[in-house]
Design an enzyme around this catalytic site. Sequence first.
Site, PDB file in Angstrom:
ATOM      1  N   GLU A 105      39.308  44.675  35.507  1.00 30.27           N
ATOM      2  CA  GLU A 105      37.959  45.054  35.957  1.00 30.27           C
ATOM      3  C   GLU A 105      37.358  46.105  35.023  1.00 30.27           C
ATOM      4  OE1 GLU A 105      37.812  44.781  40.664  1.00 30.27           O
ATOM      5  OE2 GLU A 105      39.691  45.682  39.951  1.00 30.27           O
ATOM      6  N   GLU A 125      45.353  40.753  42.936  1.00 32.02           N
ATOM      7  CA  GLU A 125      45.240  41.569  44.149  1.00 32.02           C
ATOM      8  C   GLU A 125      45.618  40.818  45.431  1.00 32.02           C
ATOM      9  OE1 GLU A 125      42.500  43.652  41.200  1.00 32.02           O
ATOM     10  OE2 GLU A 125      43.143  41.599  41.630  1.00 32.02           O
TER      11      GLU A 125
END
Length: 663
Positions: A105, A125
């Site tokens: 990210e 995740e």
Amino acid sequence: MAEVVQCSVHEGVAVVSINHPPVNALAWQVRDSLLTALQCAEADPEVRAILIAGAGKTFPAGADIAEFDTPRKEPWLPQICTQIEMCRKPVVAELHGTVLGGGFELALACHFRIGLRSTRVGLPEVKLGLIPGAGGTQRTPRLVGAKVALDMILSGRILPLDQPPYRIFADRLVAEPEDLRAAALEFCHEAVAKGPRPSCERREGFADPTETQLELTKRAADEADRPENARREAVAAVEAAFLLPFDAGCAFEEAAFADLVASDQSKAMRHAFFAERRAAKVALSVDQHPSQIKTLAILGAGTLASQLAVAALNAGLAVRWGIADPDRRIAAWTDVEDSFEDAVSAGDLTKQVAKDVLKRLICGTMADMVRSADFVIRAAEGLQRSDMAEDVVCATAVAENVDQIGLRFARPAHLSRLVEVIEGPRARPDQLGSAIALVKRLGKQPVHVRSSGETIGGRMMAALHGAADALVDLGASPYDIDDALTKWGLELPPFLQRDATGLRIVGRVERHEGGMNWSAVLAQAGRTGRASGQGFYTYLGDAATPVHDDKVLMLFDKHRADRNGVKKADIVPLILGAMVNEGARLVDEHVAASASDIDVVMMAGHQFPRWRGGPMKAAELHGLFRVIRAMQGANHPDKALWVPHPRLAALMRNGKGIEALSN
Ligand code: T1G
């Protein structure tokens, strides 16, 4: 202590290097120093571009997972991503290693990315019961579209940056590590001319709104009934990216992330992450330098031996397969050859690779095969230890007494991850070290067990089945028990499992004091299991659909005094109670090193759902006090089931979690 973020300026480029081994996890001190470095670089008139890099083996591999069990400390990652994206100077990410989660990210928030060809990227995740929480659900689909973004987010896989469609994430690739920095600095100078390029303003991934909406609708339907909350939230967050302005989409993502990080599912999956690493670490403490294993000898023929040969060949080992009977040798070789041909037909392997792999397999007499081996596995019953060098470890993989080393592979051995590595009473540390090194070499999950042959999985499953039978003793319906456990997340509940195994076999297992052997009762009544169409369930139609059968309940009522039954709400706590009690015994007897090892065994080898974290963690998350209260409410002659083990009662009294149940 070395700075976790180092900053230096090279010909107008500020190089901001993150140095927080082993994986540059974006822990609080890293985030804090990174934000400061970025703000300084942006304010520095000498600086025309910023390069963010990771020192050591990788660009950041994510947020610091351990921090999620502690109160969050600012600055949080989204804030840093916004700082980067809104920077008036171009920010370039220099990628290498495994760029995962928050690290990916961070890279997406940069205006440009240059990386090594060998770099791998991913958003894992969901494997932690989370969704990307720093803009990953918003920026990824903007660049690659909803389909690829959801493939990445819902699979959590680690993917090759140099391969389409992931190649889109890199503006330039470099083949050699030694060339990366120079190429990155050169690219920064080019970027000065291009200027910043915020990902939040890009929408090429949503170029076809109809296709995007169709994909999102399909994914939402696919995930609707799945138990894992994070998966559904991931689809919703990517839909928010498509439908909402960037900031609103990020707010949606952040709110969903905050709920998930506090959820039991994520706590369970984070526990699983660290528990697996702890279990695999045992080797190092036992033998610092286990011998390199290149050639594995497998002794004996049969399904297990074939599966071990396939697993070892797939792991790149040379296999020496010792089988006494020459005819069985040919059959065995053909068996393995067929497995690889199936892999070729399935497109998992090329013909040439399969051919090369099979060159590493040689079959022969046992005496010949052990001669050149670094490690030997006895994969059939009744085999004696062949003449072999003293330092070569010979482990038994079959259910027999273990004097030195036993290896219990979950089945099927070429596909399952778990291997219980049994340290017998006369094992030497170097033997144990080598055994665990072999298991890791096979790409499997080792768990250390101290016993003369019994396994953690065997004892825990016996506790589950023992408790299930005891609930039937107390008047419960086997169907209610299976339904409750299925809803709870167990893939194959006890009574369906027994019908699959066959009740004549299962019925031979003695019940503890004061309990009926319900499997034997059914077998004697001619209901021997799924294969015969009747067992605990009756199986209908070609699909052999299991249906409840009142005749079973009437037969059971003839054999049991207690028909009061058990409250449905108590079924899962009582099953968990019996298992966590057995777990406490296993740790107390030093068979298992810790409760978390027990959870690893049950998740990796006995289909316990990862989002429950295994039976020990699940009992903790359910509340040890509530589990023990349910246990104390159950009156059954088999005291081992529900009389709380002293170590369990102590955990509850001291308000401790199951992490404290260890040796
Ligand atoms: N946080 C904390 N510790 C970590 C860690 C992490 N992200 N990754 C690894 N470790 C520790 C690990 O416990 C072990 O410690 C050591 O590092 C080496 O790891 C906001 C929410 C990167 C592929 O899920 O997959 O970012 O046992 O043995 O085999 O959206 O580690 O030595 O004490 O596994 O070379 C997302 C998890 C986080 C990646 C390297 N990231 N890590 O494998 O080494 S969530 C991940 C891995 C997030 C944001 C969200 C692997 C690896 P110890 P290792 P390896």
